[in-house]
Design a protein around this motif. Sequence first.
Motif, PDB file in Angstrom:
ATOM      1  N   THR A   7      63.690  14.834 -88.657  1.00 21.25           N
ATOM      2  CA  THR A   7      62.490  14.000 -88.809  1.00 21.25           C
ATOM      3  C   THR A   7      62.315  13.155 -87.553  1.00 21.25           C
ATOM      4  O   THR A   7      63.258  12.958 -86.783  1.00 21.25           O
ATOM      5  N   ASN A   8      61.120  12.653 -87.373  1.00 25.11           N
ATOM      6  CA  ASN A   8      60.873  11.750 -86.249  1.00 25.11           C
ATOM      7  C   ASN A   8      61.656  10.453 -86.405  1.00 25.11           C
ATOM      8  O   ASN A   8      62.144   9.889 -85.431  1.00 25.11           O
ATOM      9  N   TRP A   9      61.756   9.958 -87.637  1.00 27.05           N
ATOM     10  CA  TRP A   9      62.477   8.700 -87.859  1.00 27.05           C
ATOM     11  C   TRP A   9      63.939   8.846 -87.466  1.00 27.05           C
ATOM     12  O   TRP A   9      64.527   7.940 -86.871  1.00 27.05           O
ATOM     13  N   ARG A  10      64.553   9.999 -87.806  1.00 28.14           N
ATOM     14  CA  ARG A  10      65.954  10.221 -87.423  1.00 28.14           C
ATOM     15  C   ARG A  10      66.073  10.287 -85.904  1.00 28.14           C
ATOM     16  O   ARG A  10      67.028   9.774 -85.323  1.00 28.14           O
ATOM     17  N   ALA A  11      65.094  10.905 -85.256  1.00 30.87           N
ATOM     18  CA  ALA A  11      65.112  10.995 -83.796  1.00 30.87           C
ATOM     19  C   ALA A  11      65.046   9.605 -83.164  1.00 30.87           C
ATOM     20  O   ALA A  11      65.733   9.332 -82.173  1.00 30.87           O
ATOM     21  N   LEU A  12      64.241   8.709 -83.740  1.00 33.75           N
ATOM     22  CA  LEU A  12      64.188   7.341 -83.226  1.00 33.75           C
ATOM     23  C   LEU A  12      65.534   6.640 -83.386  1.00 33.75           C
ATOM     24  O   LEU A  12      65.957   5.874 -82.515  1.00 33.75           O
ATOM     25  N   GLU A  13      66.241   6.938 -84.480  1.00 31.97           N
ATOM     26  CA  GLU A  13      67.577   6.363 -84.669  1.00 31.97           C
ATOM     27  C   GLU A  13      68.535   6.894 -83.607  1.00 31.97           C
ATOM     28  O   GLU A  13      69.360   6.138 -83.076  1.00 31.97           O
ATOM     29  N   GLY A  33      62.021  15.329 -82.136  1.00 30.68           N
ATOM     30  CA  GLY A  33      61.830  15.090 -83.565  1.00 30.68           C
ATOM     31  C   GLY A  33      61.004  16.189 -84.205  1.00 30.68           C
ATOM     32  O   GLY A  33      60.508  17.091 -83.536  1.00 30.68           O
ATOM     33  N   MET A  34      60.860  16.098 -85.517  1.00 32.64           N
ATOM     34  CA  MET A  34      60.010  17.016 -86.274  1.00 32.64           C
ATOM     35  C   MET A  34      59.034  16.209 -87.099  1.00 32.64           C
ATOM     36  O   MET A  34      59.359  15.113 -87.533  1.00 32.64           O
ATOM     37  N   ASP A  35      57.888  16.728 -87.328  1.00 29.53           N
ATOM     38  CA  ASP A  35      56.778  16.180 -88.119  1.00 29.53           C
ATOM     39  C   ASP A  35      55.554  15.931 -87.252  1.00 29.53           C
ATOM     40  O   ASP A  35      54.450  15.897 -87.758  1.00 29.53           O
ATOM     41  N   ASP A  36      55.753  15.728 -85.962  1.00 29.89           N
ATOM     42  CA  ASP A  36      54.664  15.543 -85.007  1.00 29.89           C
ATOM     43  C   ASP A  36      53.699  14.443 -85.437  1.00 29.89           C
ATOM     44  O   ASP A  36      52.496  14.597 -85.365  1.00 29.89           O
ATOM     45  N   ASP A  37      54.236  13.318 -85.869  1.00 31.22           N
ATOM     46  CA  ASP A  37      53.434  12.163 -86.258  1.00 31.22           C
ATOM     47  C   ASP A  37      53.216  11.294 -85.020  1.00 31.22           C
ATOM     48  O   ASP A  37      54.148  10.655 -84.518  1.00 31.22           O
ATOM     49  N   GLU A  38      51.992  11.265 -84.541  1.00 31.50           N
ATOM     50  CA  GLU A  38      51.678  10.576 -83.289  1.00 31.50           C
ATOM     51  C   GLU A  38      52.044   9.093 -83.330  1.00 31.50           C
ATOM     52  O   GLU A  38      52.564   8.547 -82.356  1.00 31.50           O
ATOM     53  N   VAL A  39      51.795   8.436 -84.448  1.00 29.90           N
ATOM     54  CA  VAL A  39      52.090   7.008 -84.560  1.00 29.90           C
ATOM     55  C   VAL A  39      53.590   6.764 -84.419  1.00 29.90           C
ATOM     56  O   VAL A  39      54.027   5.893 -83.662  1.00 29.90           O
ATOM     57  N   THR A  53      55.858  20.986 -88.116  1.00 29.14           N
ATOM     58  CA  THR A  53      56.504  21.937 -89.009  1.00 29.14           C
ATOM     59  C   THR A  53      55.483  22.412 -90.032  1.00 29.14           C
ATOM     60  O   THR A  53      54.911  21.609 -90.764  1.00 29.14           O
ATOM     61  N   PRO A  54      55.235  23.710 -90.066  1.00 30.47           N
ATOM     62  CA  PRO A  54      54.205  24.247 -90.959  1.00 30.47           C
ATOM     63  C   PRO A  54      54.738  24.447 -92.377  1.00 30.47           C
ATOM     64  O   PRO A  54      54.795  25.571 -92.880  1.00 30.47           O
ATOM     65  N   GLY A  55      55.144  23.375 -93.047  1.00 34.36           N
ATOM     66  CA  GLY A  55      55.766  23.465 -94.363  1.00 34.36           C
ATOM     67  C   GLY A  55      54.917  24.172 -95.402  1.00 34.36           C
ATOM     68  O   GLY A  55      55.415  24.989 -96.173  1.00 34.36           O
ATOM     69  N   GLU A  56      53.632  23.865 -95.446  1.00 33.06           N
ATOM     70  CA  GLU A  56      52.766  24.488 -96.453  1.00 33.06           C
ATOM     71  C   GLU A  56      52.670  25.987 -96.216  1.00 33.06           C
ATOM     72  O   GLU A  56      52.749  26.784 -97.152  1.00 33.06           O
ATOM     73  N   ARG A  57      52.513  26.389 -94.951  1.00 32.30           N
ATOM     74  CA  ARG A  57      52.418  27.820 -94.640  1.00 32.30           C
ATOM     75  C   ARG A  57      53.719  28.542 -94.987  1.00 32.30           C
ATOM     76  O   ARG A  57      53.709  29.628 -95.553  1.00 32.30           O
ATOM     77  N   VAL A  58      54.853  27.934 -94.669  1.00 30.93           N
ATOM     78  CA  VAL A  58      56.147  28.535 -94.980  1.00 30.93           C
ATOM     79  C   VAL A  58      56.294  28.715 -96.491  1.00 30.93           C
ATOM     80  O   VAL A  58      56.737  29.764 -96.970  1.00 30.93           O
ATOM     81  N   GLY A  59      55.910  27.701 -97.252  1.00 27.15           N
ATOM     82  CA  GLY A  59      55.991  27.792 -98.709  1.00 27.15           C
ATOM     83  C   GLY A  59      55.098  28.890 -99.269  1.00 27.15           C
ATOM     84  O   GLY A  59      55.505  29.637-100.167  1.00 27.15           O
ATOM     85  N   THR A  60      53.883  29.010 -98.738  1.00 27.84           N
ATOM     86  CA  THR A  60      52.959  30.045 -99.191  1.00 27.84           C
ATOM     87  C   THR A  60      53.509  31.435 -98.899  1.00 27.84           C
ATOM     88  O   THR A  60      53.479  32.327 -99.755  1.00 27.84           O
TER      89      THR A  60
END
Length: 76
Positions: A7-13, A33-39, A53-60
């Motif tokens: 996750t991005n939060w873990r990357a910041l840690e 990081g993962m999630d690509d959250d600009e903020v 991460t294309p989670g919805e596409r992977v699940g489908t």
Amino acid sequence: VGVLCGTNWRALEVIDLCRQMLVRVPEDVAVLGMDDDEVVCNLGRPQLASVATPGERVGTEAAALLERLLEGAAPP
């Protein structure tokens, strides 16, 4: 050395821990990081690089594969 975080939060840690240990980011350690959250990415110093991460596409696709397998198709 490169560190890919789930996750991005873990990357910041990880970036913060590197700073505490006097390890330079990105010169000595690249952190991604993962999630690509600009903020969230903009909170890092240096700014965090992140991948989407294309989670919805992977699940489908996983559900479609499961359906084919349940119908008797050979696994890929």
